[in-house]
Design a protein around this motif. Structure first.
Motif, mmCIF file in Angstrom:
data_model
loop_
_atom_site.group_PDB
_atom_site.id
_atom_site.type_symbol
_atom_site.label_atom_id
_atom_site.label_comp_id
_atom_site.label_asym_id
_atom_site.label_seq_id
_atom_site.Cartn_x
_atom_site.Cartn_y
_atom_site.Cartn_z
ATOM 1 N N MET A 1 41.826 29.158 -63.647
ATOM 2 C CA MET A 1 41.802 28.054 -64.629
ATOM 3 C C MET A 1 42.224 26.758 -63.948
ATOM 4 S SD MET A 1 43.947 27.690 -68.174
ATOM 5 C CE MET A 1 43.863 26.182 -69.144
ATOM 6 N N SER A 2 41.491 25.673 -64.175
ATOM 7 C CA SER A 2 41.814 24.366 -63.613
ATOM 8 C C SER A 2 42.652 23.579 -64.610
ATOM 9 C CB SER A 2 40.526 23.602 -63.283
ATOM 10 O OG SER A 2 40.827 22.328 -62.797
ATOM 11 N N PHE A 3 43.833 23.138 -64.171
ATOM 12 C CA PHE A 3 44.715 22.393 -65.055
ATOM 13 C C PHE A 3 44.376 20.902 -65.007
ATOM 14 C CE2 PHE A 3 46.976 26.304 -64.278
ATOM 15 C CZ PHE A 3 47.492 26.618 -65.519
ATOM 16 N N LEU A 4 44.487 20.256 -66.147
ATOM 17 C CA LEU A 4 44.165 18.837 -66.231
ATOM 18 C C LEU A 4 45.304 17.998 -65.660
ATOM 19 C CD1 LEU A 4 42.667 18.791 -69.832
ATOM 20 C CD2 LEU A 4 41.403 18.544 -67.697
ATOM 21 N N PRO A 5 44.977 16.914 -64.960
ATOM 22 C CA PRO A 5 46.017 16.036 -64.422
ATOM 23 C C PRO A 5 46.669 15.211 -65.523
ATOM 24 C CG PRO A 5 43.865 15.076 -64.042
ATOM 25 C CD PRO A 5 43.615 16.435 -64.636
ATOM 26 N N ASP A 6 47.747 14.561 -65.172
ATOM 27 C CA ASP A 6 48.425 13.673 -66.106
ATOM 28 C C ASP A 6 47.455 12.606 -66.616
ATOM 29 O OD1 ASP A 6 50.660 12.438 -67.417
ATOM 30 O OD2 ASP A 6 50.678 10.937 -65.828
ATOM 31 N N PHE A 7 47.451 12.372 -67.912
ATOM 32 C CA PHE A 7 46.591 11.359 -68.528
ATOM 33 C C PHE A 7 47.296 10.019 -68.360
ATOM 34 C CE2 PHE A 7 43.102 11.374 -71.908
ATOM 35 C CZ PHE A 7 42.782 10.051 -71.680
ATOM 36 N N LYS A 8 46.996 9.319 -67.262
ATOM 37 C CA LYS A 8 47.772 8.139 -66.867
ATOM 38 C C LYS A 8 47.828 7.073 -67.960
ATOM 39 C CE LYS A 8 46.901 8.543 -61.891
ATOM 40 N NZ LYS A 8 46.307 7.855 -60.711
ATOM 41 N N LEU A 9 46.690 6.803 -68.575
ATOM 42 C CA LEU A 9 46.643 5.736 -69.584
ATOM 43 C C LEU A 9 47.527 6.077 -70.772
ATOM 44 C CD1 LEU A 9 43.549 3.758 -70.757
ATOM 45 C CD2 LEU A 9 45.032 4.831 -72.449
ATOM 46 N N GLU A 10 47.383 7.296 -71.283
ATOM 47 C CA GLU A 10 48.165 7.670 -72.459
ATOM 48 C C GLU A 10 49.643 7.811 -72.117
ATOM 49 O OE1 GLU A 10 47.057 7.368 -75.279
ATOM 50 O OE2 GLU A 10 44.889 7.462 -75.040
ATOM 51 N N THR A 11 49.951 8.251 -70.899
ATOM 52 C CA THR A 11 51.349 8.329 -70.464
ATOM 53 C C THR A 11 51.962 6.941 -70.384
ATOM 54 O OG1 THR A 11 50.918 10.356 -69.206
ATOM 55 C CG2 THR A 11 52.889 9.104 -68.616
ATOM 56 N N TYR A 12 51.180 5.990 -69.873
ATOM 57 C CA TYR A 12 51.633 4.602 -69.788
ATOM 58 C C TYR A 12 51.905 4.053 -71.185
ATOM 59 C CZ TYR A 12 51.786 -0.133 -67.745
ATOM 60 O OH TYR A 12 52.168 -1.386 -67.313
ATOM 61 N N PHE A 13 50.994 4.350 -72.111
ATOM 62 C CA PHE A 13 51.189 3.890 -73.487
ATOM 63 C C PHE A 13 52.368 4.589 -74.158
ATOM 64 C CE2 PHE A 13 46.658 2.165 -74.119
ATOM 65 C CZ PHE A 13 47.119 0.861 -74.020
ATOM 66 N N SER A 14 52.573 5.860 -73.844
ATOM 67 C CA SER A 14 53.719 6.571 -74.416
ATOM 68 C C SER A 14 55.026 5.885 -74.055
ATOM 69 C CB SER A 14 53.746 8.022 -73.919
ATOM 70 O OG SER A 14 52.675 8.754 -74.456
ATOM 71 N N ARG A 15 55.060 5.333 -72.849
ATOM 72 C CA ARG A 15 56.262 4.651 -72.392
ATOM 73 C C ARG A 15 56.423 3.270 -73.013
ATOM 74 N NH1 ARG A 15 57.717 2.868 -66.125
ATOM 75 N NH2 ARG A 15 59.835 2.099 -66.579
ATOM 76 N N TRP A 16 55.303 2.516 -73.145
ATOM 77 C CA TRP A 16 55.416 1.095 -73.452
ATOM 78 C C TRP A 16 54.820 0.646 -74.793
ATOM 79 C CZ3 TRP A 16 58.980 -0.926 -70.774
ATOM 80 C CH2 TRP A 16 59.139 -0.646 -69.417
ATOM 81 N N GLU A 17 53.841 1.372 -75.344
ATOM 82 C CA GLU A 17 53.092 0.840 -76.487
ATOM 83 C C GLU A 17 53.998 0.468 -77.660
ATOM 84 O OE1 GLU A 17 49.166 1.882 -79.241
ATOM 85 O OE2 GLU A 17 50.030 3.444 -77.959
ATOM 86 N N PHE A 18 54.983 1.313 -77.935
ATOM 87 C CA PHE A 18 55.847 1.047 -79.089
ATOM 88 C C PHE A 18 57.223 0.516 -78.663
ATOM 89 C CE2 PHE A 18 52.761 4.270 -80.385
ATOM 90 C CZ PHE A 18 52.188 3.622 -81.461
ATOM 91 N N ASN A 19 57.320 0.126 -77.397
ATOM 92 C CA ASN A 19 58.575 -0.427 -76.877
ATOM 93 C C ASN A 19 58.404 -1.846 -76.348
ATOM 94 O OD1 ASN A 19 60.334 1.929 -77.227
ATOM 95 N ND2 ASN A 19 58.984 2.896 -75.736
#
Length: 376
Positions: A1-19
């Motif tokens: 099974m191939s694992f998906l890499p970190d979703f950079k855009l959504e991770t970036y938004f998780s950190r900053w979008e609501f902060n």
């Protein structure tokens, strides 16, 4: 099974979008309020909301919702529609249902990360970057040169995320002809459609013009309802839709009943909602164009063909990463640096950033950006 890499855009938004105070890279239009939608609604619409029961729905989506969606196409019936809990689920299900390890796919880049990382997790993928030095043009010959005996799918996205590019109708026809001649699926993310600057440049929806075309859309962008989490795929290949539906059983299973009803109502009044979104964009672009003209020593900008986002280049000496980081720290203004669009497949053009102009508070964020530049 191939694992998906970190979703950079959504991770970036998780950190900053609501902060941060000003999200100046938002990819949607100003969100509708329930009050606004109710003001548009007639008594029958309001009664359908009052009579909601919080039960399960069909995995495909209710017939009423699918009929409302099919009415937005020129050549579609409700049987051509499969709904999802957001367009992102549609990307996931489509790629997992179509591709296998033995296949090859061609993907236009840069783009929303899952459009490239999902097929890459399954099979060999060739990425074709839009030309950042030539108005983000697409070289059709590169698509032809990338074809392999096992190529099964081409994935496109116009109006484009993040550049706002819209290719010509003749170029789209070229891609359709390449797909038809080689018996390929053509996956078309059309989530930013109906927000073109010039309606004469509006492209046909792929599922209307090609029997192996797969059109992706949803309520998030043009309709200003991202929190509703309703997306869909339109496709004439019903055996493929059935395969996708079976995979959806492992994911959301079905949509939220209130969200389906609210989407049905919004689609009923879509012309007014679209007009609202286009008016906000038009007003914001006047201010944005003026800003970039004033600071043309720092930025390279051309008004995008469509959508509510653009991808200008930053020419400051410190580079776009430091620029965006300092802007957050000093002014609480969020921009999206181009590194977020990098992947193991291909790198995004350097020193660009995504800026959004679909929200009502964009001028406030732009004013803070101006203050930041003038101060520094």
């Amino acid at each position: 099974m191939s694992f998906l890499p970190d979703f950079k855009l959504e991770t970036y938004f998780s950190r900053w979008e609501f902060n941060t105070k000003y999200n100046l890279c938002a990819s949607d239009t100003e969100s509708l309020s329930l009050e606004y939608l109710l003001d548009l609604s007639d008594d029958k619409d309001k009664k359908s909301l009052e009579e909601i029961k919080f039960g399960y729905l069909e995995t495909y989506g209710s017939t009423e919702l699918r009929e409302a969606i099919s009415s937005t196409y020129n050549n579609s019936s409700y049987k051509d529609i499969l709904t999802f809990a957001g367009a992102e689920e549609g990307i996931y299900v489509a790629m997992k249902s179509i591709l296998s390890k033995k296949d090859h796919a061609i993907v236009i880049t840069p783009n929303y990360q899952s459009a490239q990382t999902l097929p890459t997790s399954i099979c060999d993928v060739t990425a074709i970057n839009l030309d950042s030095e030539n108005n983000w043009n697409l070289d059709i010959q590169k698509i032809k040169d990338s074809l392999q005996p096992n190529t099964l799918l081409i994935s496109i996205n116009f109006p484009h995320n993040p550049t706002g590019k819209v290719i010509s109708k003749s170029e789209l026809n070229d891609i359709v002809n390449i797909s038809r001649e080689n018996n390929l699926y053509l996956f078309s993310d059309e989530i930013y459609r109906l927000m073109e600057r010039d309606e004469n440049k509006r492209l046909d929806q792929i599922s209307d013009i090609y029997d192996k075309g797969i059109s992706l859309n949803g309520m998030s962008k043009t309709y200003g309802m991202p929190g509703i989490r309703i997306g869909w795929i339109s496709c004439k290949d019903h055996s493929l839709l059935d395969k996708m539906e079976k995979l959806k059983h492992y994911l959301s299973i079905c949509n939220s009943t209130p969200n389906e009803i609210l989407s049905i109502i919004a689609l009923k009044y879509r012309s007014k909602i679209i007009e609202r979104s286009r008016k906000i964009i038009k007003n914001n672009l006047v201010k944005l164009n003026s800003f970039f003209q004033k600071y043309d020593n720092l930025f390279e900008w051309k008004e995008p063909d469509g959508g509510c986002i653009g991808f200008p280049k930053y020419n400051g000496p410190e580079g776009v990463e430091v620029f965006c980081e300092n802007l957050i720290k000093e002014k609480s203004v969020l921009l999206l640096p181009s590194s977020v669009y990098n992947s193991n497949l291909i790198n995004s053009p350097n020193n660009h950033f995504r800026i959004g102009y679909g929200r009502l508070n964009m001028p406030e964020g732009l004013s803070q950006l101006k203050n930041f530049i003038d101060k520094n």
